[in-house]
Design a protein around this motif. Sequence first.
Motif, PDB file in Angstrom:
ATOM      1  N   MET A   1       0.661  -1.163   0.166  1.00 14.38           N
ATOM      2  CA  MET A   1       0.176   0.028   0.023  1.00 14.38           C
ATOM      3  C   MET A   1       1.021   1.466  -0.056  1.00 14.38           C
ATOM      4  N   ASN A   2       0.752   1.998  -1.271  1.00 10.23           N
ATOM      5  CA  ASN A   2       1.574   3.199  -1.132  1.00 10.23           C
ATOM      6  C   ASN A   2       0.803   4.430  -0.354  1.00 10.23           C
ATOM      7  N   GLN A   3       1.205   4.828   0.988  1.00 13.44           N
ATOM      8  CA  GLN A   3       0.460   5.650   1.699  1.00 13.44           C
ATOM      9  C   GLN A   3       0.454   7.092   1.232  1.00 13.44           C
ATOM     10  N   LYS A   4       1.940   7.273   0.588  1.00 10.51           N
ATOM     11  CA  LYS A   4       2.187   8.719  -0.130  1.00 10.51           C
ATOM     12  C   LYS A   4       1.498   9.068  -1.337  1.00 10.51           C
ATOM     13  N   GLY A   5       1.087   8.007  -2.203  1.00  8.62           N
ATOM     14  CA  GLY A   5       0.142   8.068  -3.259  1.00  8.62           C
ATOM     15  C   GLY A   5      -1.102   8.425  -2.780  1.00  8.62           C
ATOM     16  N   LEU A   6      -1.612   7.734  -1.615  1.00 11.15           N
ATOM     17  CA  LEU A   6      -2.768   7.979  -1.204  1.00 11.15           C
ATOM     18  C   LEU A   6      -3.198   9.321  -0.514  1.00 11.15           C
ATOM     19  N   LYS A   7      -2.171   9.651   0.023  1.00  8.08           N
ATOM     20  CA  LYS A   7      -2.003  11.076   0.658  1.00  8.08           C
ATOM     21  C   LYS A   7      -1.987  12.223  -0.466  1.00  8.08           C
ATOM     22  N   LEU A   8      -1.363  11.915  -1.443  1.00  6.81           N
ATOM     23  CA  LEU A   8      -1.339  12.956  -2.564  1.00  6.81           C
ATOM     24  C   LEU A   8      -2.613  13.008  -3.325  1.00  6.81           C
ATOM     25  N   ALA A   9      -3.358  11.523  -3.320  1.00 10.01           N
ATOM     26  CA  ALA A   9      -4.773  11.874  -4.265  1.00 10.01           C
ATOM     27  C   ALA A   9      -5.633  12.289  -3.275  1.00 10.01           C
ATOM     28  N   TYR A  10      -5.568  12.550  -1.739  1.00  9.10           N
ATOM     29  CA  TYR A  10      -6.423  13.428  -1.091  1.00  9.10           C
ATOM     30  C   TYR A  10      -6.131  14.904  -1.269  1.00  9.10           C
ATOM     31  N   PHE A  11      -4.838  15.046  -1.386  1.00  6.02           N
ATOM     32  CA  PHE A  11      -4.541  16.537  -1.566  1.00  6.02           C
ATOM     33  C   PHE A  11      -5.049  17.006  -2.783  1.00  6.02           C
ATOM     34  N   PHE A  12      -4.999  16.149  -3.871  1.00  5.31           N
ATOM     35  CA  PHE A  12      -5.407  16.812  -5.282  1.00  5.31           C
ATOM     36  C   PHE A  12      -7.028  16.872  -5.302  1.00  5.31           C
ATOM     37  N   ALA A  13      -7.605  16.009  -4.356  1.00  2.00           N
ATOM     38  CA  ALA A  13      -9.083  16.041  -4.294  1.00  2.00           C
ATOM     39  C   ALA A  13      -9.656  17.438  -3.696  1.00  2.00           C
ATOM     40  N   VAL A  14      -8.951  17.907  -2.497  1.00  2.00           N
ATOM     41  CA  VAL A  14      -9.234  19.009  -1.951  1.00  2.00           C
ATOM     42  C   VAL A  14      -8.796  20.378  -2.890  1.00  2.00           C
ATOM     43  N   LEU A  15      -7.662  20.078  -3.582  1.00  2.27           N
ATOM     44  CA  LEU A  15      -7.212  21.064  -4.568  1.00  2.27           C
ATOM     45  C   LEU A  15      -8.463  21.323  -5.992  1.00  2.27           C
ATOM     46  N   ASN A  16      -8.573  20.145  -6.254  1.00  4.88           N
ATOM     47  CA  ASN A  16      -9.817  20.065  -7.315  1.00  4.88           C
ATOM     48  C   ASN A  16     -10.899  20.826  -6.861  1.00  4.88           C
ATOM     49  N   ALA A  17     -11.487  20.851  -5.827  1.00  2.00           N
ATOM     50  CA  ALA A  17     -12.651  21.447  -5.240  1.00  2.00           C
ATOM     51  C   ALA A  17     -12.377  23.048  -5.052  1.00  2.00           C
ATOM     52  N   VAL A  18     -11.257  23.150  -4.555  1.00  3.29           N
ATOM     53  CA  VAL A  18     -10.729  24.645  -4.865  1.00  3.29           C
ATOM     54  C   VAL A  18     -10.813  25.383  -6.153  1.00  3.29           C
ATOM     55  N   ILE A  19     -10.137  24.689  -7.121  1.00  3.04           N
ATOM     56  CA  ILE A  19      -9.988  25.072  -8.188  1.00  3.04           C
ATOM     57  C   ILE A  19     -11.548  25.310  -8.885  1.00  3.04           C
ATOM     58  N   ILE A  20     -12.276  24.245  -8.596  1.00  7.85           N
ATOM     59  CA  ILE A  20     -13.752  24.210  -9.428  1.00  7.85           C
ATOM     60  C   ILE A  20     -14.502  25.312  -8.707  1.00  7.85           C
ATOM     61  N   GLY A  21     -14.284  25.443  -7.322  1.00  4.53           N
ATOM     62  CA  GLY A  21     -14.964  26.422  -6.689  1.00  4.53           C
ATOM     63  C   GLY A  21     -14.931  27.883  -7.233  1.00  4.53           C
ATOM     64  N   PHE A  22     -13.582  28.310  -7.665  1.00  4.57           N
ATOM     65  CA  PHE A  22     -13.159  29.537  -8.178  1.00  4.57           C
ATOM     66  C   PHE A  22     -13.361  29.460  -9.687  1.00  4.57           C
ATOM     67  N   SER A  23     -13.914  28.491 -10.279  1.00  6.42           N
ATOM     68  CA  SER A  23     -14.132  28.612 -11.680  1.00  6.42           C
ATOM     69  C   SER A  23     -15.363  29.233 -12.143  1.00  6.42           C
TER      70      SER A  23
END
Length: 319
Positions: A1-23
């Motif tokens: 299990m790649n925990q680093k990849g999992l944490k990066l996925a959650y970071f991107f999920a939050v980042l996506n929400a921020v980007i879409i919110g400003f869109s």
Amino acid sequence: MNQKGLKLAYFFAVLNAVIIGFSFLFTKMALENAHPLDTLTYRFAASFAVMSIPVAFGWVKLNYRGKPLYKALMLAIMYPLGFFTLQAFGLLHATSAEGGILYAFTPVVTMVLASVFLKEATTLLQKLSIFTSVFGVVFIFIMKGSSIDFSNLTGIFLLFLTCVVFAGYSVLARSLSKYYSPAEISYLMLGIGFATFLVVSLASHTTAGTLDRFFTPLASGTFIMSVLYLGVVASLVTTLAANYILSKIEASKMSVFTNLSTVVSMAAGALFLGEEITVYHLIGSVLIIAGVIGTNRLGRKKAVERMVRAERADHAEVR
């Protein structure tokens, strides 16, 4: 299990929400200068052009040989083509508030489709968390005085279909992550989106004898800035991030993050447009955030165990 990849996925999920919110802000600015179809054309032109640079120089390797291309084409038909087309025609017959309320149900539809097609299991607490997040969005719209007018059945049906196609995209992209890299899926999606919207937009202007209006928006610096944000950040970055996220976490967990964009858009409206933030905005935001956290934290141990078993099964197949 790649925990680093999992944490990066959650970071991107939050980042996506921020980007879409400003869109939403940038979409409003772009639509002041251009027709919705022209805006989509320039948006995907920017995203496809920027991603074509590393592809042309060989910095990003793409290989579609021997892979299920028809499934990738189905993915592009769902998103961006299906999603944006249904949204545009749906909003002709319904209000943006109705669109916001119906779009909030995307995580519920995704959860159902993911359980049917991907056999993703969610605990009772995770299901309650998803509904809590959805209720938070609906609560904000209702308190603002918005509601769904069922006399607009055509618009409501089309807007509900946007939930279905986005949920379908999430589920199919999750399954395709076994065959394609996030870059391969994203490049195909953006390329098909750009080509289709360009052809439809030019054909529409040619038929109406307004071809000169297609280029008029380029005289506006505000339009160019808006399109660059919508194309490069809100389309290219979010598409790459979403396809990466879906290669790491379940579709049902990722989809609930879409409701975070409501919180971000409210904050952006308050900061840049002077829109008022009331108590019900805060209550709804707390419900949304609690729902997102609950969906991704509750039952996490079981999810990790399932992923470990899946990875072992994949390794066994390779051997």
